[in-house]
Write a protein that holds these residues in place. Structure first.
Motif, mmCIF file in Angstrom:
data_model
loop_
_atom_site.group_PDB
_atom_site.id
_atom_site.type_symbol
_atom_site.label_atom_id
_atom_site.label_comp_id
_atom_site.label_asym_id
_atom_site.label_seq_id
_atom_site.Cartn_x
_atom_site.Cartn_y
_atom_site.Cartn_z
ATOM 1 N N SER A 51 42.362 40.775 31.194
ATOM 2 C CA SER A 51 42.037 39.748 32.180
ATOM 3 C C SER A 51 41.541 40.411 33.451
ATOM 4 C CB SER A 51 43.254 38.862 32.482
ATOM 5 O OG SER A 51 44.212 39.574 33.228
ATOM 6 N N ASP A 58 28.862 35.664 29.649
ATOM 7 C CA ASP A 58 28.733 36.524 28.474
ATOM 8 C C ASP A 58 27.548 36.072 27.634
ATOM 9 O OD1 ASP A 58 31.181 38.195 28.745
ATOM 10 O OD2 ASP A 58 32.164 36.246 28.644
ATOM 11 N N THR A 69 35.466 35.103 20.627
ATOM 12 C CA THR A 69 36.345 35.468 21.736
ATOM 13 C C THR A 69 37.478 34.464 21.778
ATOM 14 O OG1 THR A 69 34.606 36.515 23.033
ATOM 15 C CG2 THR A 69 36.477 35.669 24.263
ATOM 16 N N VAL A 71 40.434 32.921 24.293
ATOM 17 C CA VAL A 71 40.701 32.796 25.727
ATOM 18 C C VAL A 71 41.970 31.972 25.926
ATOM 19 C CG1 VAL A 71 39.810 31.980 27.953
ATOM 20 C CG2 VAL A 71 38.221 32.844 26.229
ATOM 21 N N THR A 98 33.551 33.166 30.708
ATOM 22 C CA THR A 98 34.967 33.504 30.687
ATOM 23 C C THR A 98 35.477 33.304 32.106
ATOM 24 O OG1 THR A 98 34.590 35.153 28.961
ATOM 25 C CG2 THR A 98 36.658 35.292 30.169
ATOM 26 N N HIS A 104 41.521 37.267 27.621
ATOM 27 C CA HIS A 104 40.520 37.084 26.568
ATOM 28 C C HIS A 104 40.438 38.343 25.716
ATOM 29 C CE1 HIS A 104 38.630 38.356 30.332
ATOM 30 N NE2 HIS A 104 37.729 38.993 29.612
ATOM 31 N N HIS A 106 38.143 39.992 22.109
ATOM 32 C CA HIS A 106 36.941 39.860 21.294
ATOM 33 C C HIS A 106 37.236 40.336 19.871
ATOM 34 C CE1 HIS A 106 35.102 39.149 25.132
ATOM 35 N NE2 HIS A 106 35.377 40.386 25.542
#
Length: 141
Positions: A51, A58, A69, A71, A98, A104, A106
């Motif tokens: 974070s 993005d 992703t 979140v 984001t 978050h 990936h």
């Protein structure tokens, strides 16, 4: 040499190239306030939650279905996974935001590398000393 093929690449939170402008050699930013990078999420990779207080736009330069992703507001202190995350599937040529301060991570469950270009106000946040980037780490599965 491909950076994501280095022996310890799977231990890194990100595999990326920071894009910068020679006029901003102290901040390593693309403009006086914006930070940008070209990131890769290799096939099968899971990048640990992190974070920061900068907002990120993005841009998905390339991905196959199965790249996304997660979140959310909180991370489980034991598993280091995001609690009740929202999933954002990556689509080539599309972008997503984001929000600042959210955790978050990936993930790439496709069979090929995915590429993303995050652009953030991290240059401004770094100057103000408010970026507050935090990382968690969990074992790759």
């Amino acid at each position: 040499m491909l950076i994501f093929k280095l022996v310890d690449a799977h231990l890194k939170n990100r595999i990326s190239i920071l894009l910068n402008n020679q006029n901003f050699d102290q901040t390593l930013t693309i403009t006086h306030v914006l930070w940008a990078m070209l990131g890769i999420v290799p096939a099968g990779a899971n990048q640990a939650p992190h974070s920061h207080k900068s907002v990120a736009l993005d841009f998905v330069a390339y991905s196959s279905p199965g790249t996304y992703t997660l979140v959310g507001d909180k991370v489980d202190p034991i598993t280091k996974q995001i609690i009740d995350p929202i999933r954002i599937d990556w689509v080539t040529g599309k972008a997503f935001v984001t929000p600042p301060g959210l955790w978050h991570s990936h993930h790439n469950e496709s069979g090929e590398p995915a590429y993303i270009i995050p652009i953030q106000d991290a240059g401004l946040q770094t100057y103000l000393r408010t970026l507050d980037i935090q990382f968690t780490h969990y074992e790759q599965k």
